[in-house]
Design an enzyme around this catalytic site. Structure first.
Site, PDB file in Angstrom:
ATOM      1  N   CYS A 153      54.453  87.285  37.005  1.00 50.56           N
ATOM      2  CA  CYS A 153      54.477  86.441  35.805  1.00 50.56           C
ATOM      3  C   CYS A 153      53.263  85.513  35.743  1.00 50.56           C
ATOM      4  O   CYS A 153      52.622  85.383  34.696  1.00 50.56           O
ATOM      5  CB  CYS A 153      55.758  85.619  35.776  1.00 50.56           C
ATOM      6  SG  CYS A 153      56.165  84.847  37.363  1.00 50.56           S
ATOM      7  N   HIS A 163      56.999  78.213  34.436  1.00 50.52           N
ATOM      8  CA  HIS A 163      55.884  77.720  35.249  1.00 50.52           C
ATOM      9  C   HIS A 163      54.926  76.951  34.322  1.00 50.52           C
ATOM     10  O   HIS A 163      54.794  77.286  33.143  1.00 50.52           O
ATOM     11  CB  HIS A 163      55.073  78.874  35.842  1.00 50.52           C
ATOM     12  CG  HIS A 163      55.829  79.805  36.723  1.00 50.52           C
ATOM     13  ND1 HIS A 163      56.457  79.413  37.874  1.00 50.52           N
ATOM     14  CD2 HIS A 163      56.028  81.145  36.638  1.00 50.52           C
ATOM     15  CE1 HIS A 163      57.006  80.479  38.470  1.00 50.52           C
ATOM     16  NE2 HIS A 163      56.764  81.537  37.728  1.00 50.52           N
TER      17      HIS A 163
END
Ligand code: NAD
Length: 336
Positions: free
Chosen positions: A139, A219
């Protein structure tokens, strides 16, 4: 029709299955589970044929009243491509089984790059032909590759420095942490993310450092790139706005973090509140001389999902990269 199986129906696997089911040129033949938990029941409710990932656990599904269509071997006999979404490292153990069945395979970013014929990101990787397996990068690497590829093409990247504030765990991972601290990773500075970006963009000089935070949503990347040229902030904003898988969060939208981003995604009807795009705060895009600064958020559960769809077409069709990305984006509704 490309016949696809998903081995490992967890956080990534269930999203990949839904994304594949949405494609006009693909069909989900089935998904696997290791045990008859709520995920197995949900897969059946969503209409997917369920297969036992591990042969000798078939009876557990029957005991739980969940009908299975067979075991992993049966699924592999019925597909063109298997998408391995098992936990990191398990893909490596699964590879001999895929090879024995002569099935093309896609692995996820938790696996070593050497496991597959190549690493994949639809924006950063060159056109790939003749591969039997691909690894869709993680990711974070996906988010960085999508950002750095257009910057490198337009202005040249002299050096990228990125601090990654990583979510401690996914929302369903009740055993992860930290729960009351921000924890740097001092042993690996620079972190492994930079070299992983180089599996996609080998010529980009990038250093990364990572911390873990007690959040589950997304994130956050604090990005500083020294460019070869000196674009204005407005020029960089226009460049990035043109990228379908980058969402520039408008000034004045009230979106100030992962909470409001996920709320927005749910409000506009995104399945599971998923954000497939990098989410970049437009105001944060500042060019000062050759230095560029910005903040972006990456939804770790979702950004690799359209990339998996494009990786499937790369392995199992003649579609060009551009045609595949357009098709994937249209079918899913990528682009906010
Ligand atoms: P997960 O734990 O949510 O799901 C994995 C699934 O695989 C579970 O349902 C598990 O029961 C099943 N499984 C376990 N052993 C198996 C086996 N032998 N065969 C088949 N299935 C098995 O994990 P995840 O977060 O979906 O991660 C999967 C992969 O995707 C990993 O490589 C990970 O690094 C990568 N990835 C994860 C994220 C993320 O943030 N969750 C983001 C990008 C990439």
């Amino acid at each position: 029709m490309i016949r696809v199986g998903v081995n490992g129906y967890g956080t990534i696997g269930k999203r990949v299955a839904d994304a594949v089911a949405a494609q006009p040129d693909m069909k989900v033949v089935g998904v696997t589970k290791t045990s008859p938990d709520y995920g197995a029941e949900a897969a059946i409710q969503r209409g997917y044929d369920l297969y036992a990932a591990i042969d000798d656990r078939s009876g557990a599904f029957e005991d739980a009243g969940l009908g299975i269509a067979g075991t992993l071997g049966d699924l592999l006999d019925a597909v063109d491509v298997i998408v391995d979404c098992a936990p990191a490292g398990v893909g490596e153990r699964n590879r001999p089984t895929y090879e024995a069945h002569g099935v093309s395979a896609i692995y996820q970013g938790g696996e070593d790059a050497a496991l597959a014929d190549g690493s994949f990101n639809a924006r950063g990787s060159p056109e790939i032909s003749d591969a039997d397996s691909l690894r869709v990068v993680s990711c974070n690497t996906t988010g960085l590759s999508r950002l750095l590829a257009p910057l490198e093409e337009a202005y040249g990247v002299e050096k990228a420095r990125v601090t990654l504030v990583r979510r401690g765990g996914d929302p369903s991972e009740t055993d992860r942490g930290p729960i009351n601290d921000v924890v740097p990773d001092p042993k690996t500075v620079p972190s492994h993310h930079g070299p992983d970006v180089n599996t996609i963009l080998p010529d980009v000089d990038i250093d990364t450092a990572a911390l873990k935070a007690p959040v589950t949503g997304m994130h956050t990347h604090s990005v500083n790139v020294t460019l070869d040229e000196q674009p204005t902030s407005a020029e960089v904003r226009e460049l990035l706005r043109a990228e379908a898988r980058l969402f520039l969060i408008p000034e004045g939208s009230g979106i100030d973090g992962a909470g409001t981003l996920k709320d927005y995604a749910a409000d506009v009807g995104r399945p599971r509140g998923d954000l497939w795009e990098n989410c970049i705060w437009e105001e944060s895009i500042r060019a000062e001389g050759r230095d560029l600064y910005l903040f972006q958020n990456v939804h770790q559960e979702a950004d690799v999902v359209p990339e998996n769809v494009d990786a499937i077409r790369t392995l199992a069709s003649d579609a060009s990269r551009e045609a595949s990305v357009t098709r994937t984006n249209e079918a899913l509704g990528v682009g906010l």
